[in-house]
Design an enzyme around this catalytic site. Sequence first.
Site, mmCIF file in Angstrom:
data_model
loop_
_atom_site.group_PDB
_atom_site.id
_atom_site.type_symbol
_atom_site.label_atom_id
_atom_site.label_comp_id
_atom_site.label_asym_id
_atom_site.label_seq_id
_atom_site.Cartn_x
_atom_site.Cartn_y
_atom_site.Cartn_z
ATOM 1 N N SER A 142 0.736 -1.040 0.271
ATOM 2 C CA SER A 142 -0.025 0.199 -0.175
ATOM 3 C C SER A 142 1.240 1.457 -0.189
ATOM 4 O O SER A 142 1.744 1.587 -0.901
ATOM 5 C CB SER A 142 -0.706 -0.020 1.103
ATOM 6 O OG SER A 142 -1.997 0.681 0.775
ATOM 7 N N ASP A 180 -9.433 -5.183 -5.149
ATOM 8 C CA ASP A 180 -8.811 -3.757 -4.622
ATOM 9 C C ASP A 180 -9.546 -2.684 -5.618
ATOM 10 O O ASP A 180 -9.181 -2.424 -6.699
ATOM 11 C CB ASP A 180 -7.486 -4.370 -4.703
ATOM 12 C CG ASP A 180 -6.550 -3.451 -3.921
ATOM 13 O OD1 ASP A 180 -7.074 -2.217 -3.149
ATOM 14 O OD2 ASP A 180 -5.485 -3.117 -3.657
ATOM 15 N N HIS A 202 -7.502 -5.493 -0.594
ATOM 16 C CA HIS A 202 -6.744 -5.592 -0.062
ATOM 17 C C HIS A 202 -6.345 -5.221 0.827
ATOM 18 O O HIS A 202 -6.575 -5.035 2.015
ATOM 19 C CB HIS A 202 -7.089 -2.695 0.002
ATOM 20 C CG HIS A 202 -5.647 -2.579 0.148
ATOM 21 N ND1 HIS A 202 -5.204 -1.738 -1.186
ATOM 22 C CD2 HIS A 202 -5.157 -1.734 1.677
ATOM 23 C CE1 HIS A 202 -4.128 -0.779 -0.338
ATOM 24 N NE2 HIS A 202 -4.680 -0.705 0.955
#
Length: 356
Positions: free
Chosen positions: A190, A295, A325
């Site tokens: 991320s 995601d 995610h």
Amino acid sequence: MRRRRMGALHVGEQRVGFQQQQVGKNGHGHGAVVEEVHGLIRVYKDGHVERLPAIPDVPCTWGTTSMPGVIARDVVVDRATGMWARLYAPAAAGRVPVVVYFHGGGFCVGSAAWSCYHEFLAQMAARAGCAVMSVDYRLAPENRLPAAFDDGLTALRWLRQQASYTAASDDLSWWRARCRFDRVFLTGDSAGATIAFHVAARLDQLGPLTPLAVKGAILIQPFFGGETRTASEKTLPQPPGSALTLSTSDTYWCMALPAGATRDHPWCNPISGHGAPRLDTLPLPSFLVCISEADILRDRNLELCSALRKAGKSVEQAMYGGVGHAFQVLHNYHLSQPRTQEMLSHIKAFVSRASR
């Protein structure tokens, strides 16, 4: 003169006070909440920041019975900023590639001490056969970008010092003895993957890296954005409790970017952002990009892979079906466990190929 190396910390010793100075139990007396990610962070009108204990911090010795083949220790990297790192290595003798890892959290939350990262990176050390340096960098909004990118470069400077250190024995000799410093990989998930990307793009600022050699970068669900929405950002439904929604993404970028910047700032949008350098002009290493099918960042991650290939860069991509995610650390999908093992296998194979 050789700098004095920082030794391993004792469990329970406070690693840093820098990021915790503005963390409070409540926001009384600080005015209205002006930015918030529910359950994680609130920013008040007077600038007070409150981070909520959504995920527990654990000491470096936590879980050693479940992962007996891995050693972990905490070290100070930069006392001036309070940056520290958690080091992992397989207990077995022998030198292995080094992964420099940056945790996720939208640049605003997260820690190398979070239990979910400790568990995941211990698994990476054991199953991908790597030594890991998990970097606890400065967080926004107290430290807006490029503070996290600068900390990434500082981490590499520290690693270069360790690679050059010739002392027979000290507190970190156990870790150095297991590291192939000529096989370094920049990695993160991320926002941490975004840090890894921008550190890779700025390696020339470090001067000669020798005896370090960065062989590749592993970007897990890299967190990028833009003013123009992608199809997955606009239409991909997210289950309750999803780690990243479109509104959450926008809030993180608002808190992390320089005040007044839009999501087309090149730190957020390195492909078509205003002022973004051409990718073909950057001396980037080989990439593995790990993408989650469910995601909202899926299409933006695919666009990054396409742009890197168009710029002549070496890119491998892996798509993980049925998960969203941060599945590999939050285990928030029923397929999280098998997909995490797939990811670790892909990382191990990529590191092996790129290390040749």
